[in-house]
Motif scaffolding. Structure first.
Motif, short mmCIF file in Angstrom:
data_model
loop_
_atom_site.label_atom_id
_atom_site.label_comp_id
_atom_site.label_asym_id
_atom_site.label_seq_id
_atom_site.Cartn_x
_atom_site.Cartn_y
_atom_site.Cartn_z
N ASN A 54 0.84 -1.20 0.00
CA ASN A 54 0.00 0.00 0.00
C ASN A 54 0.87 1.25 0.00
O ASN A 54 2.11 1.15 0.09
CB ASN A 54 -1.04 0.00 1.14
CG ASN A 54 -0.43 0.10 2.53
OD1 ASN A 54 0.44 0.92 2.78
ND2 ASN A 54 -0.89 -0.75 3.42
N GLY A 55 0.24 2.38 -0.10
CA GLY A 55 0.98 3.64 -0.20
C GLY A 55 1.58 4.08 1.11
O GLY A 55 2.59 4.78 1.14
N SER A 56 0.95 3.69 2.21
CA SER A 56 1.48 4.06 3.53
C SER A 56 2.82 3.37 3.78
O SER A 56 3.80 4.02 4.16
CB SER A 56 0.48 3.67 4.63
OG SER A 56 -0.75 4.32 4.44
N THR A 80 -2.66 17.27 4.99
CA THR A 80 -2.43 16.07 4.17
C THR A 80 -3.23 14.93 4.78
O THR A 80 -3.77 15.06 5.88
CB THR A 80 -0.93 15.69 4.12
OG1 THR A 80 -0.78 14.47 3.35
CG2 THR A 80 -0.34 15.45 5.50
N PHE A 81 -3.28 13.81 4.09
CA PHE A 81 -3.84 12.60 4.68
C PHE A 81 -2.90 12.14 5.79
O PHE A 81 -1.68 12.26 5.67
CB PHE A 81 -4.01 11.52 3.60
CG PHE A 81 -4.58 10.23 4.12
CD1 PHE A 81 -5.79 10.21 4.80
CD2 PHE A 81 -3.90 9.04 3.94
CE1 PHE A 81 -6.31 9.02 5.29
CE2 PHE A 81 -4.42 7.84 4.42
CZ PHE A 81 -5.62 7.84 5.10
N ALA A 83 -1.64 9.53 6.80
CA ALA A 83 -0.59 8.53 6.56
C ALA A 83 0.79 9.17 6.45
O ALA A 83 1.77 8.60 6.93
CB ALA A 83 -0.89 7.74 5.28
N ASP A 152 5.35 12.77 -1.56
CA ASP A 152 4.21 11.89 -1.38
C ASP A 152 3.25 12.22 -2.52
O ASP A 152 2.53 13.21 -2.47
CB ASP A 152 3.56 12.13 0.00
CG ASP A 152 2.33 11.24 0.22
OD1 ASP A 152 1.84 10.64 -0.76
OD2 ASP A 152 1.86 11.15 1.37
N ALA A 154 0.83 10.32 -3.72
CA ALA A 154 -0.30 9.37 -3.67
C ALA A 154 -1.54 9.88 -4.40
O ALA A 154 -2.37 9.09 -4.85
CB ALA A 154 -0.66 9.06 -2.22
N GLU A 155 -1.64 11.22 -4.52
CA GLU A 155 -2.85 11.80 -5.10
C GLU A 155 -2.56 12.48 -6.44
O GLU A 155 -3.35 13.30 -6.90
CB GLU A 155 -3.43 12.83 -4.11
CG GLU A 155 -3.66 12.25 -2.73
CD GLU A 155 -4.25 13.25 -1.73
OE1 GLU A 155 -4.36 14.44 -2.06
OE2 GLU A 155 -4.61 12.81 -0.63
N SER A 176 0.27 5.78 -4.07
CA SER A 176 -0.72 4.82 -3.58
C SER A 176 -1.57 4.36 -4.74
O SER A 176 -1.87 5.14 -5.66
CB SER A 176 -1.61 5.49 -2.53
OG SER A 176 -2.78 4.71 -2.31
N LYS A 181 -7.80 6.06 -5.88
CA LYS A 181 -6.72 6.85 -6.47
C LYS A 181 -6.82 6.81 -8.01
O LYS A 181 -7.68 6.15 -8.55
CB LYS A 181 -5.37 6.35 -5.97
CG LYS A 181 -5.21 6.46 -4.45
CD LYS A 181 -5.10 7.90 -3.92
CE LYS A 181 -5.40 8.05 -2.46
NZ LYS A 181 -4.34 7.76 -1.53
N GLY A 188 -2.29 -0.90 -2.71
CA GLY A 188 -0.98 -0.98 -3.36
C GLY A 188 -0.25 0.33 -3.27
O GLY A 188 -0.84 1.38 -2.98
C1 PLP Z 1 -3.90 7.67 -0.03
C2 PLP Z 1 -2.76 8.42 0.55
C3 PLP Z 1 -1.70 7.78 1.22
C4 PLP Z 1 -1.72 6.35 1.67
O1 PLP Z 1 -1.96 5.42 0.74
P1 PLP Z 1 -2.62 4.01 1.15
O2 PLP Z 1 -2.38 3.23 -0.10
O3 PLP Z 1 -4.06 4.26 1.42
O4 PLP Z 1 -1.89 3.47 2.30
C5 PLP Z 1 -0.62 8.54 1.62
N1 PLP Z 1 -0.58 9.86 1.41
C6 PLP Z 1 -1.59 10.52 0.80
C7 PLP Z 1 -1.47 11.99 0.61
C8 PLP Z 1 -2.72 9.82 0.38
O5 PLP Z 1 -3.73 10.48 -0.19
#
Ligand code: PLP
Length: 364
Positions: A54-56, A80-81, A83, A152, A154-155, A176, A181, A188
């Motif tokens: 996962n992304g975390s 931010t999220f 994570a 990061d 992820a987005e 992520s 996403k 993932g």
């Molecule tokens: C979604 C997200 C993550 C974490 O990703 P996961 O795959 O849900 O663990 C980390 N940082 C940001 C900014 C995100 O939006």
């Protein structure tokens, strides 16, 4: 109900996932992993990609690979999220929260400088809601103070700065592939980098720190953060359509923008040199308060439209309680995301916009 997000899973995905399952390579070995790793690195314009489950954990694994841990500080944006900060904390390091910029919504380089101490090891820039952080300024700061610069992303799969894609703008980036996403593998994630050293170390730690020469010999503490071949098959099918996905999200953004901007609402920033991606169409209604914004979202939900508020400032959470940051406060209280997904029909965009504007009138 118009959902805030939904994945686009079609025949291509079904066929590759079936192939992965039928091959018997259902765990973390198999041809799809290598293919997806190479294809995602190529997409980001980086030499290496390290897939994770996962992304975390991609964030954690990267920090561990950079030897960030106890007694270190890592600068992260307040908006931010969770994570981003959680994974810093998991390594034993301390996240230090910094405000975002009013015009770009991402970490403010000028305020980063103020928070650097002798303990600072890295800066994590988050490309929030598909926008791109000011990586040029951050690069200069990181170089000057000998810090790692991490993205990061992820987005923001596919977003770029002066023609260079995110994931390749710092020392390393993380992504992520969660279901909401831009592309998904179910769960993932990935690390992208041009550094062979970082990539090799991340791969080593991803596999319980097992020696390459001597099987089941583990000279260091490691993890099992590997992606499965089934996830990679899904990801490869998704990645092959990413340009179509991104173009469609652009269409959705433009349509919302045309309908909402004339009414004084602020949509995702547009900054020279930056090509953002429309992960989730974001709106800031500066005239609202946190309470009235929440009422607005409630009333939209009652009209069968799923909307979500911007993230809370991390500085409000018990584990990160610290002084508040004015821009983060304002954006977090007055911002929200609108339904954005591949194939969203014009009629649904119109309906969402109309209801938003109607409910907004009732609230004022
Ligand atoms: C979604 C997200 C993550 C974490 O990703 P996961 O795959 O849900 O663990 C980390 N940082 C940001 C900014 C995100 O939006």
């Amino acid at each position: 109900m118009i959902p805030i997000a939904k994945p686009s899973i079609g025949d291509k995905e079904m066929s590759l996932v079936r192939e992965a399952v039928e091959s018997g390579w259902v765990s973390s070995q198999g041809a799809f992993l290598e293919k997806f790793e190479a294809a995602f690195a190529a997409f980001c314009g980086t030499k290496y990609c390290v897939l994770t489950f996962n992304g975390s954990v991609a964030i954690q694994l990267l920090l561990e690979a950079l030897k960030v841990g106890h007694n270190d500080e890592v600068i992260v944006p307040d908006l931010t999220f969770v994570a981003t900060a959680n994974m810093v904390k998991v390594t034993g390091a301390q996240p230090v929260l910094v405000d975002v910029t009013e015009d770009g919504w991402c970490i403010d380089p000028d305020k980063v400088v103020e928070k650097i101490t002798s303990k600072t090891k890295a800066i994590i820039a988050v490309h929030l809601y598909g926008n791109v952080a000011d990586m040029d300024k951050l690069r200069d700061i990181a170089t000057k103070h000998k810090l790692y610069l991490i993205e990061d992303a992820a987005e923001a799969h596919g977003a770029s700065l002066n023609g260079k894609k995110v994931g390749g703008l710092g020392d390393a980036g993380t992504f992520s592939f969660y279901g909401n996403k831009i592309i998904t593998t179910g769960e993932g994630g990935a690390i992208t980098t041009n550094s062979e050293e970082i990539a090799l170390r991340a791969k080593f730690l991803r596999d319980h720190g097992m020696s390459k020469e001597k099987r089941y010999w583990h000279p260091e503490l490691g993890f099992n953060y590997r992606m499965t071949n089934i996830q990679a098959a899904l990801g490869l099918a998704q990645l092959s359509q990413i340009e179509i996905f991104l173009a469609d999200r652009d269409r959705i953004f433009k349509s919302y923008k045309k309908k909402l901007e004339p009414h004084g609402l602020i949509l995702n920033p547009q900054i020279d040199g930056i090509k953002p991606v429309n992960w989730m169409t974001s709106v800031v209604a500066g005239q609202l308060t946190r309470d009235s914004r929440d009422k607005l979202l409630e009333s939209m939900k009652a009209c069968d439209i799923e909307v979500r508020p911007f993230f809370y400032p991390l500085s409000h959470f018990p584990m990160y309680l610290s002084e508040t940051n004015p821009v983060t406060e304002k954006l977090s209280a007055t911002g929200f995301n609108l339904p954005t997904f591949f194939g969203m029909e014009e009629e649904a965009i119109t309906q969402t916009s109309t209801i938003l504007l109607e409910q907004l009138k009732n609230i004022k």
